[in-house]
Design an enzyme around this catalytic site. Structure first.
Site, PDB file in Angstrom:
ATOM      1  N   GLU A  69      20.453  16.265 -30.612  1.00 35.18           N
ATOM      2  CA  GLU A  69      20.592  15.530 -29.541  1.00 35.18           C
ATOM      3  C   GLU A  69      20.217  16.534 -28.260  1.00 35.18           C
ATOM      4  OE1 GLU A  69      22.450  15.750 -31.753  1.00 35.18           O
ATOM      5  OE2 GLU A  69      23.336  13.708 -32.460  1.00 35.18           O
ATOM      6  N   CYS A 103      27.678  15.110 -28.432  1.00 37.23           N
ATOM      7  CA  CYS A 103      26.251  14.614 -28.126  1.00 37.23           C
ATOM      8  C   CYS A 103      26.642  13.192 -27.819  1.00 37.23           C
ATOM      9  CB  CYS A 103      25.425  14.757 -29.628  1.00 37.23           C
ATOM     10  SG  CYS A 103      24.927  16.485 -29.657  1.00 37.23           S
TER      11      CYS A 103
HETATM   12  N1  THU Z   1      24.360  18.578 -35.795  1.00 37.25           N
HETATM   13  C1  THU Z   1      23.596  18.113 -34.887  1.00 37.25           C
HETATM   14  O1  THU Z   1      22.505  18.163 -34.650  1.00 37.25           O
HETATM   15  N2  THU Z   1      23.833  16.605 -34.208  1.00 37.25           N
HETATM   16  C2  THU Z   1      25.074  16.412 -34.242  1.00 37.25           C
HETATM   17  O2  THU Z   1      25.482  15.309 -33.772  1.00 37.25           O
HETATM   18  C3  THU Z   1      26.024  16.799 -35.356  1.00 37.25           C
HETATM   19  C4  THU Z   1      25.847  18.300 -35.651  1.00 37.25           C
HETATM   20  C5  THU Z   1      24.128  19.779 -36.260  1.00 37.25           C
HETATM   21  C6  THU Z   1      24.607  21.078 -35.736  1.00 37.25           C
HETATM   22  C7  THU Z   1      24.538  22.201 -36.770  1.00 37.25           C
HETATM   23  O3  THU Z   1      23.252  22.927 -36.774  1.00 37.25           O
HETATM   24  C8  THU Z   1      24.649  21.234 -37.932  1.00 37.25           C
HETATM   25  O4  THU Z   1      24.578  20.017 -37.578  1.00 37.25           O
HETATM   26  C9  THU Z   1      26.054  21.382 -38.762  1.00 37.25           C
HETATM   27  O5  THU Z   1      27.141  21.164 -37.944  1.00 37.25           O
END
Ligand code: THU
Length: 144
Positions: A69, A103
């Site tokens: 995000e 996010c």
């Molecule tokens: N992650 C996201 O990109 N967005 C979210 O809303 C939840 C978590 C990613 C961060 C990390 O690279 C991976 O997911 C595991 O937590």
């Protein structure tokens, strides 16, 4: 201050959710997630019709990881700003994934309460996804 009064799609039916999902999947496939191996992609519809998107980008210093995000919101501003009206976040299976708490705050700032989010339980407004959210209005109320 963030504008929370921008035009929004009147209903979820006005949104091409499958196109947004497919764009999110494209981005998920570009994720840089060598540490968690948990790939995330997200796509958002902007109130002028643009679609912005992002993927997660991790780091050897784990805490520095950027959520998908973050990239999407950066593209939103880098390409002219505007307000998010509908967002689809996916995990590695290409299905709806709930954004983390931080996010959800990013989506609130850039889409407001009426921004629609595809969730595993269907489409919900951000007002349901982040109830009693802290936002720009609270800063105004705190002015002494
Ligand atoms: N992650 C996201 O990109 N967005 C979210 O809303 C939840 C978590 C990613 C961060 C990390 O690279 C991976 O997911 C595991 O937590």
């Amino acid at each position: 201050m963030a504008d929370t009064t921008s035009p929004q799609p009147s209903t979820s039916d006005a949104v091409d959710w499958e196109s947004l999902r497919l764009r999110a999947v494209e981005l998920m496939e570009r994720a840089y997630a060598p540490y968690s191996r948990f790939r995330v992609g997200v796509a958002g519809l902007v109130d002028d019709g643009r679609v912005v998107a992002g993927c997660n980008v991790e780091n050897a210093a784990y805490g520095v990881a950027l959520c998908a995000e973050c990239g999407m919101v950066s593209e939103l501003h880098a390409t002219g700003g505007g307000r998010l009206t509908a967002v689809f976040c996916v995990g590695g299976d290409g299905q709806a994934l709930m954004p983390c708490g931080r996010c959800r705050q990013l989506l609130w700032e850039n889409g407001g309460p009426r921004c629609l989010l595809m969730t595993p339980e269907g489409v919900l407004p951000m007002s349901a996804v982040l109830p009693q959210a802290f936002g720009a209005e609270d800063l105004r109320h705190a002015e002494g």
